[in-house]
Motif scaffolding. Structure first.
Motif, PDB file in Angstrom:
ATOM      1  N   PRO A  11       0.828  -1.315  -0.026  1.00 44.81           N
ATOM      2  CA  PRO A  11       0.063  -0.063   0.138  1.00 44.81           C
ATOM      3  C   PRO A  11       0.918   1.021   0.096  1.00 44.81           C
ATOM      4  N   SER A  12       0.306   2.356  -0.589  1.00 42.73           N
ATOM      5  CA  SER A  12       1.158   3.555  -0.829  1.00 42.73           C
ATOM      6  C   SER A  12       0.936   4.127   0.700  1.00 42.73           C
ATOM      7  N   GLY A  13       1.711   5.477   0.755  1.00 41.50           N
ATOM      8  CA  GLY A  13       1.605   6.270   2.160  1.00 41.50           C
ATOM      9  C   GLY A  13       0.151   6.769   2.379  1.00 41.50           C
ATOM     10  N   GLY A  14      -0.612   7.105   1.274  1.00 44.18           N
ATOM     11  CA  GLY A  14      -2.231   7.573   1.493  1.00 44.18           C
ATOM     12  C   GLY A  14      -3.148   6.429   1.822  1.00 44.18           C
ATOM     13  N   SER A  15      -2.862   5.166   1.055  1.00 44.21           N
ATOM     14  CA  SER A  15      -3.592   3.922   1.418  1.00 44.21           C
ATOM     15  C   SER A  15      -3.254   3.624   2.981  1.00 44.21           C
ATOM     16  N   ARG A  16      -2.231   3.599   3.129  1.00 46.30           N
ATOM     17  CA  ARG A  16      -1.698   3.118   4.365  1.00 46.30           C
ATOM     18  C   ARG A  16      -2.364   3.891   5.394  1.00 46.30           C
ATOM     19  N   TRP A  17      -2.383   5.179   5.503  1.00 44.12           N
ATOM     20  CA  TRP A  17      -2.693   6.317   6.322  1.00 44.12           C
ATOM     21  C   TRP A  17      -4.518   5.968   6.506  1.00 44.12           C
ATOM     22  N   LEU A  18      -4.999   5.749   5.298  1.00 40.30           N
ATOM     23  CA  LEU A  18      -6.517   5.599   5.270  1.00 40.30           C
ATOM     24  C   LEU A  18      -6.935   4.081   5.966  1.00 40.30           C
ATOM     25  N   LEU A  19      -5.833   3.106   5.641  1.00 37.72           N
ATOM     26  CA  LEU A  19      -6.065   1.684   6.286  1.00 37.72           C
ATOM     27  C   LEU A  19      -5.909   1.949   7.920  1.00 37.72           C
ATOM     28  N   ASP A  20      -5.084   2.686   8.285  1.00 33.22           N
ATOM     29  CA  ASP A  20      -4.765   2.618   9.711  1.00 33.22           C
ATOM     30  C   ASP A  20      -6.041   3.267  10.411  1.00 33.22           C
ATOM     31  N   SER A  26     -12.910   1.190  13.130  1.00 31.25           N
ATOM     32  CA  SER A  26     -13.767  -0.275  13.584  1.00 31.25           C
ATOM     33  C   SER A  26     -13.276  -0.975  14.801  1.00 31.25           C
ATOM     34  N   ALA A  27     -12.375  -0.704  15.190  1.00 32.66           N
ATOM     35  CA  ALA A  27     -11.780  -1.211  16.635  1.00 32.66           C
ATOM     36  C   ALA A  27     -12.491  -0.585  17.907  1.00 32.66           C
ATOM     37  N   THR A  28     -12.384   0.951  17.698  1.00 30.44           N
ATOM     38  CA  THR A  28     -12.992   1.715  18.815  1.00 30.44           C
ATOM     39  C   THR A  28     -14.587   1.571  18.887  1.00 30.44           C
ATOM     40  N   LEU A  29     -15.197   1.503  17.688  1.00 31.44           N
ATOM     41  CA  LEU A  29     -16.778   1.127  17.596  1.00 31.44           C
ATOM     42  C   LEU A  29     -16.950  -0.106  18.223  1.00 31.44           C
ATOM     43  N   ASP A  30     -16.121  -1.324  17.823  1.00 33.20           N
ATOM     44  CA  ASP A  30     -16.245  -2.504  18.376  1.00 33.20           C
ATOM     45  C   ASP A  30     -16.193  -2.628  19.979  1.00 33.20           C
ATOM     46  N   ALA A  31     -15.153  -1.874  20.365  1.00 29.02           N
ATOM     47  CA  ALA A  31     -14.998  -1.729  21.811  1.00 29.02           C
ATOM     48  C   ALA A  31     -15.957  -1.068  22.691  1.00 29.02           C
ATOM     49  N   LEU A  32     -16.514   0.030  21.911  1.00 34.68           N
ATOM     50  CA  LEU A  32     -17.824   0.670  22.703  1.00 34.68           C
ATOM     51  C   LEU A  32     -18.925  -0.330  22.790  1.00 34.68           C
ATOM     52  N   LYS A  33     -19.117  -1.075  21.669  1.00 35.39           N
ATOM     53  CA  LYS A  33     -20.138  -1.776  21.831  1.00 35.39           C
ATOM     54  C   LYS A  33     -20.047  -2.954  22.810  1.00 35.39           C
ATOM     55  N   ARG A  34     -19.025  -3.633  23.164  1.00 38.04           N
ATOM     56  CA  ARG A  34     -18.874  -4.718  24.071  1.00 38.04           C
ATOM     57  C   ARG A  34     -19.173  -4.009  25.511  1.00 38.04           C
ATOM     58  N   ARG A  35     -19.014  -2.830  25.690  1.00 40.60           N
ATOM     59  CA  ARG A  35     -19.436  -2.300  26.886  1.00 40.60           C
ATOM     60  C   ARG A  35     -20.629  -1.126  26.865  1.00 40.60           C
ATOM     61  N   PRO A  36     -21.698  -1.537  26.430  1.00 37.13           N
ATOM     62  CA  PRO A  36     -22.815  -0.688  26.152  1.00 37.13           C
ATOM     63  C   PRO A  36     -23.133  -0.001  27.147  1.00 37.13           C
ATOM     64  N   ILE A 225       7.393  -3.375  20.622  1.00 39.49           N
ATOM     65  CA  ILE A 225       7.595  -4.153  19.270  1.00 39.49           C
ATOM     66  C   ILE A 225       7.976  -2.841  18.316  1.00 39.49           C
ATOM     67  N   GLY A 226       7.938  -1.621  18.820  1.00 39.92           N
ATOM     68  CA  GLY A 226       8.320  -0.549  18.148  1.00 39.92           C
ATOM     69  C   GLY A 226       7.128   0.503  17.528  1.00 39.92           C
ATOM     70  N   ALA A 227       5.960   0.130  18.045  1.00 38.18           N
ATOM     71  CA  ALA A 227       4.793   1.005  17.760  1.00 38.18           C
ATOM     72  C   ALA A 227       4.991   2.413  17.899  1.00 38.18           C
ATOM     73  N   PRO A 228       4.813   3.363  16.905  1.00 31.92           N
ATOM     74  CA  PRO A 228       4.914   4.702  17.286  1.00 31.92           C
ATOM     75  C   PRO A 228       3.751   5.245  17.975  1.00 31.92           C
ATOM     76  N   ASP A 229       4.223   6.392  18.596  1.00 35.76           N
ATOM     77  CA  ASP A 229       3.054   7.094  19.635  1.00 35.76           C
ATOM     78  C   ASP A 229       1.866   7.339  18.907  1.00 35.76           C
ATOM     79  N   ALA A 230       2.014   7.681  17.763  1.00 42.02           N
ATOM     80  CA  ALA A 230       0.735   8.245  16.820  1.00 42.02           C
ATOM     81  C   ALA A 230      -0.247   6.970  16.711  1.00 42.02           C
ATOM     82  N   PHE A 231       0.362   5.955  16.448  1.00 43.59           N
ATOM     83  CA  PHE A 231      -0.328   4.727  16.307  1.00 43.59           C
ATOM     84  C   PHE A 231      -1.135   4.448  17.564  1.00 43.59           C
ATOM     85  N   ILE A 232      -0.382   4.266  18.747  1.00 42.05           N
ATOM     86  CA  ILE A 232      -0.958   4.014  20.176  1.00 42.05           C
ATOM     87  C   ILE A 232      -2.171   4.974  20.436  1.00 42.05           C
ATOM     88  N   ARG A 233      -2.171   6.228  20.002  1.00 43.08           N
ATOM     89  CA  ARG A 233      -2.695   7.527  20.554  1.00 43.08           C
ATOM     90  C   ARG A 233      -4.139   7.364  19.754  1.00 43.08           C
TER      91      ARG A 233
END
Length: 316
Positions: A11-20, A26-36, A225-233
């Motif tokens: 994936p290119s830079g723009g596609s990678r950004w959009l994918l992230d 999706s992950a945050t919405l699923d997490a909120l659904k698990r604790r309604p 494992i070297g994940a940047p702060d932006a990814f964690i934030r």
């Protein structure tokens, strides 16, 4: 050949950004659904906090609309000099009616003024013994309701200085009080909105802080494992955004429900005063303001909390 294929399918830079960002959403919405229950409780607190200034703003809009409908009551009663006969008085009325900004004029002759005073004062028999009519002729002037308040007052002040006018009475004192009350309410709404915005920041910040504490081990692994702060934030920022938007949705629903429940009594009250005003539930601009404020406050609270606590979590 295989290396070339791997490079071309990466994936290119723009596609990678959009994918992230898509994965984070999706992950945050699923997490909120698990604790309604917890999600609904936090959104409800934010919704109530946003509903208060939004509701006050809607009430202020309704009062402002009502005051616009009452502008027609900003009138001047111009008492003519006794030396002016009826023909000259009606000519002066026509001259005033032709002025720009004048919506309506009414000429009340001396005889008509005396007859009206007899009918409403209860002193009809006492006035019959008078040899002369003591009441002057009157021209009642109503400015255009679309004129700004300052221009309407300037017009009435100009009319009171006409040479054939003996004296004038401006029926605007009560309207000045109304404008003063509206100014106080508007300032009060701004102060309450500022205080409640701070409350939303505290609620979201505390929720995100608890979420960070619950995911401490996960954050440690990501840093190992070297994940940047932006990814964690990123997931925490989206969580704050969803809290703000869901709270804004609940706030709009609360204000609309309250407006609908008050529509009947408010319509009856406005009908008694003859202003024909309805309860302003929520304008489109206010809805955008509520959602924009909720989203911004949730995002800012999450950003501040993550920036403050993320640096304290470091692998040994």
């Amino acid at each position: 050949m295989s290396a070339s294929r791997r490079v071309s399918t990466a994936p290119s830079g723009g596609s990678r950004w959009l994918l992230d960002h898509t994965r984070a959403i999706s992950a945050t919405l699923d997490a909120l659904k698990r604790r309604p229950f917890g999600t609904l409780l936090t959104a409800l607190v934010i919704g109530i906090t946003l509903a208060l200034p939004a509701g006050l703003y809607a009430v202020l809009g309704g009062l402002d609309a009502a005051s616009s409908g009452l502008k027609g009551s900003l009138r001047a009663s111009l008492f003519l000099k006794d030396t002016l006969d009826e023909a000259a008085g009606r000519a002066l009325q026509a001259k005033i009616a032709a002025k720009r900004g004048v919506a309506e004029t009414e000429y009340i002759s001396r005889d008509a003024a005396l007859a009206e005073f007899k009918a409403h004062s209860g002193f009809g028999e006492a006035l019959d013994i008078l040899s002369d009519n003591p009441l002057p002729a009157v021209i009642v002037v109503t400015p255009d309701a679309t004129l700004p308040k300052a221009q309407a007052q300037a017009l009435l002040d100009e009319l009171t200085r006409l040479p054939d006018i003996d004296s004038a009475r401006l029926d605007r004192e009560w309207l000045e009080r109304l404008y003063a009350i509206l100014a106080v309410i508007e300032r009060l709404v701004l102060l309450i909105a500022g205080a409640l915005a701070l409350a939303v920041l505290v609620v979201v910040a505390n929720t995100i802080r608890l979420d960070i504490a619950a995911r401490r081990e996960e954050i440690l692994v990501l840093k190992l494992i070297g994940a940047p702060d932006a990814f964690i934030r990123r997931p925490f920022l989206y969580t704050g955004l969803w809290y703000g938007l869901s709270g804004a949705l609940l706030a709009c629903m609360m204000v609309i429900s309250a407006g609908l429940s008050l529509a009947g009594p408010a319509q009856t009250l406005s009908g008694l005063y003859g202003i024909g005003s309805k309860v302003a539930v929520l304008s489109v601009d206010t809805v955008f303001w509520v959602f924009g404020s909720g989203a911004a406050l949730g995002w800012i609270a999450a950003l501040w909390t993550v920036s403050r606590h993320l640096g304290a979590i470091e692998p040994d």
